[in-house]
Design a protein around this motif. Structure first.
Motif, short mmCIF file in Angstrom:
data_model
loop_
_atom_site.label_atom_id
_atom_site.label_comp_id
_atom_site.label_asym_id
_atom_site.label_seq_id
_atom_site.Cartn_x
_atom_site.Cartn_y
_atom_site.Cartn_z
N THR A 157 1.14 -0.47 -0.01
CA THR A 157 0.26 -0.42 -0.23
C THR A 157 0.93 1.11 0.15
N ALA A 158 0.58 1.85 -1.19
CA ALA A 158 1.85 3.41 -0.90
C ALA A 158 0.77 4.40 0.17
N HIS A 159 1.57 5.20 0.49
CA HIS A 159 1.42 5.88 1.00
C HIS A 159 0.44 6.90 0.95
N HIS A 160 -0.18 7.45 -0.65
CA HIS A 160 -1.51 8.31 -0.81
C HIS A 160 -2.33 7.03 -0.87
N ASN A 161 -2.43 5.71 -0.97
CA ASN A 161 -3.47 4.89 -0.89
C ASN A 161 -3.54 5.27 0.03
N TRP A 162 -2.86 4.53 1.23
CA TRP A 162 -3.30 4.93 2.97
C TRP A 162 -4.11 6.39 3.40
N VAL A 163 -3.61 7.39 3.16
CA VAL A 163 -4.38 8.56 3.07
C VAL A 163 -5.75 8.59 2.62
N PHE A 164 -6.34 8.13 1.77
CA PHE A 164 -7.15 7.87 1.03
C PHE A 164 -8.17 6.88 2.33
N LEU A 165 -7.33 5.81 2.65
CA LEU A 165 -7.77 4.79 3.15
C LEU A 165 -8.14 5.78 4.76
N THR A 245 -6.19 -3.93 7.09
CA THR A 245 -5.49 -5.10 6.71
C THR A 245 -5.13 -4.45 5.04
N TRP A 246 -6.05 -3.16 4.57
CA TRP A 246 -5.41 -2.64 3.49
C TRP A 246 -4.61 -2.17 3.94
N GLN A 247 -4.37 -0.82 4.46
CA GLN A 247 -3.67 0.32 5.10
C GLN A 247 -2.16 -0.68 4.95
N GLY A 248 -2.05 -2.18 6.06
CA GLY A 248 -0.85 -3.08 5.99
C GLY A 248 -0.38 -3.32 5.23
N ALA A 249 -0.74 -3.60 4.07
CA ALA A 249 -0.59 -4.31 3.02
C ALA A 249 1.10 -4.02 2.49
#
Length: 334
Positions: A157-165, A245-249
């Motif tokens: 999970t990329a940093h930007h994706n983590w922020v979205f979540l 789970t997604w954020q920690g991938a």
């Protein structure tokens, strides 16, 4: 909606926490052949349950049950496999422990072996969070499959994706009815807010520019975003668990690779076609290019779609779906 439940008893997770009465719920399509050599694994994605995977399975489709034995497994946190909503105390509701992508993969392997005696797969195909699971499978059990097809997803999970979540998490937790996860009825405002987050991020600027939201029968953009969204039996604590789970991938976040991302990607020896969507705001093709550059037997094949993260999802452009199915056929024996 019902599937078959495979029970594991109490399980120690990657974090060291105990998940009581762990279970995976699954369905199958087709018949396992005598030498158990025609099996395919198709995990679900964020918020999806096994019926959502049916759109690409059927006679004459790439995932043809007349040829293959397709196991569709529900990811933990989706309400059918172990989730906050169905786990007994003391791990129920907001007390549900963090479940990693690797935890899902380890139990999925146990499921295949214990329920069917399957020791090898022809293919693992996964969309979105299912793609994260496919990448993790390839790195952690590199000899277990012939091929992998992750689409609109990532190995980490990329940093930007983590922020979205965090926006998705905030949609749940900011509703006063959430009550720190101790609600008695579902926080409906939370789900409306989450729907708006997905309308903002899940579909591309080009999709809106082309007026595809209005093509669905809405007069204005305001009408589209204010549409009645089906609640679908969703559970807010399940959403939070799936977000975590997604954020920690990260396929390298385990003792086998010790956080060495390039090494973990390099360990994926199965033939792999990585398929991002050109306009995906969650998992952009640039991230997939980096992944493929470290993989010895992988190809990048971009879905040239305006559907953003929803490219290839049920009910979207059939051209995108056909493009994905062509890649699946290419990875499978004739």
């Amino acid at each position: 909606m019902s599937g078959t439940v495979h029970a594991f008893g109490d399980v120690t997770l990657q974090s060291g926490a105990i998940l009581p009465a762990a279970q995976l719920t699954y369905t199958t399509h087709g018949t396992l052949n005598a030498d158990k050599s025609n099996a395919i694994l198709f995990p679900t994605w964020f918020g999806g349950q096994h019926p959502a995977n049916d759109w690409i399975i059927g006679p004459g489709r790439a995932l043809d049950p007349e040829k293959y034995f397709i196991v569709v497994v529900n990811n933990m946190g989706n309400g059918l496999s172990s989730s906050p909503s169905n786990t007994p105390a003391p791990a129920d509701g907001p007390r549900f422990p963090y479940v990693s992508v690797l935890d899902n993969v380890i139990l999925q392997r146990r499921l295949l072996e214990e329920a069917f005696g399957i020791g090898h797969l022809l293919l693992i195909v996964g969309r979105s969070m299912g793609a994260q699971i496919a990448f993790q499978w390839g790195a952690y059990y590199p000899d277990f499959m012939d091929a992998i097809l992750p689409f609109v997803g990532s190995a980490r999970t990329a940093h930007h994706n983590w922020v979205f979540l965090e926006n998705v998490r905030g949609a749940m937790t900011s509703d006063p009815a959430f009550m720190d996860g101790e609600y008695e009825t579902q926080p409906t405002v939370a789900f409306d807010r989450m729907g708006l987050v997905f309308d903002s991020w899940g579909l591309s600027q080009a999709w809106y520019r082309q007026g595809l939201h209005l093509a669905q029968g809405y007069a204005t953009t305001k009408d589209f975003i204010r549409r009645q969204r089906p609640q679908g039996g969703g559970d807010a604590n399940n959403v939070i668990a799936s977000v975590e789970t997604w954020q920690g991938a990260d396929l390298s976040d385990n003792p086998l690779y010790g956080g060495d991302y390039a090494k973990a990607l390099g360990a994926i020896t199965a033939r792999t076609i990585v398929m991002p969507s050109r306009t995906d705001l969650y998992f952009p093709p640039e991230d997939s290019e980096i992944e493929v550059s470290h993989m010895p037997n992988a190809e990048l094949r971009v879905i040239e779609s305006v559907w953003g993260h929803r490219a290839g999802a049920p009910g979207t452009d059939p051209v995108d779906t056909a493009f994905i199915e062509d890649a699946i056929r290419e990875l499978l024996p004739a």
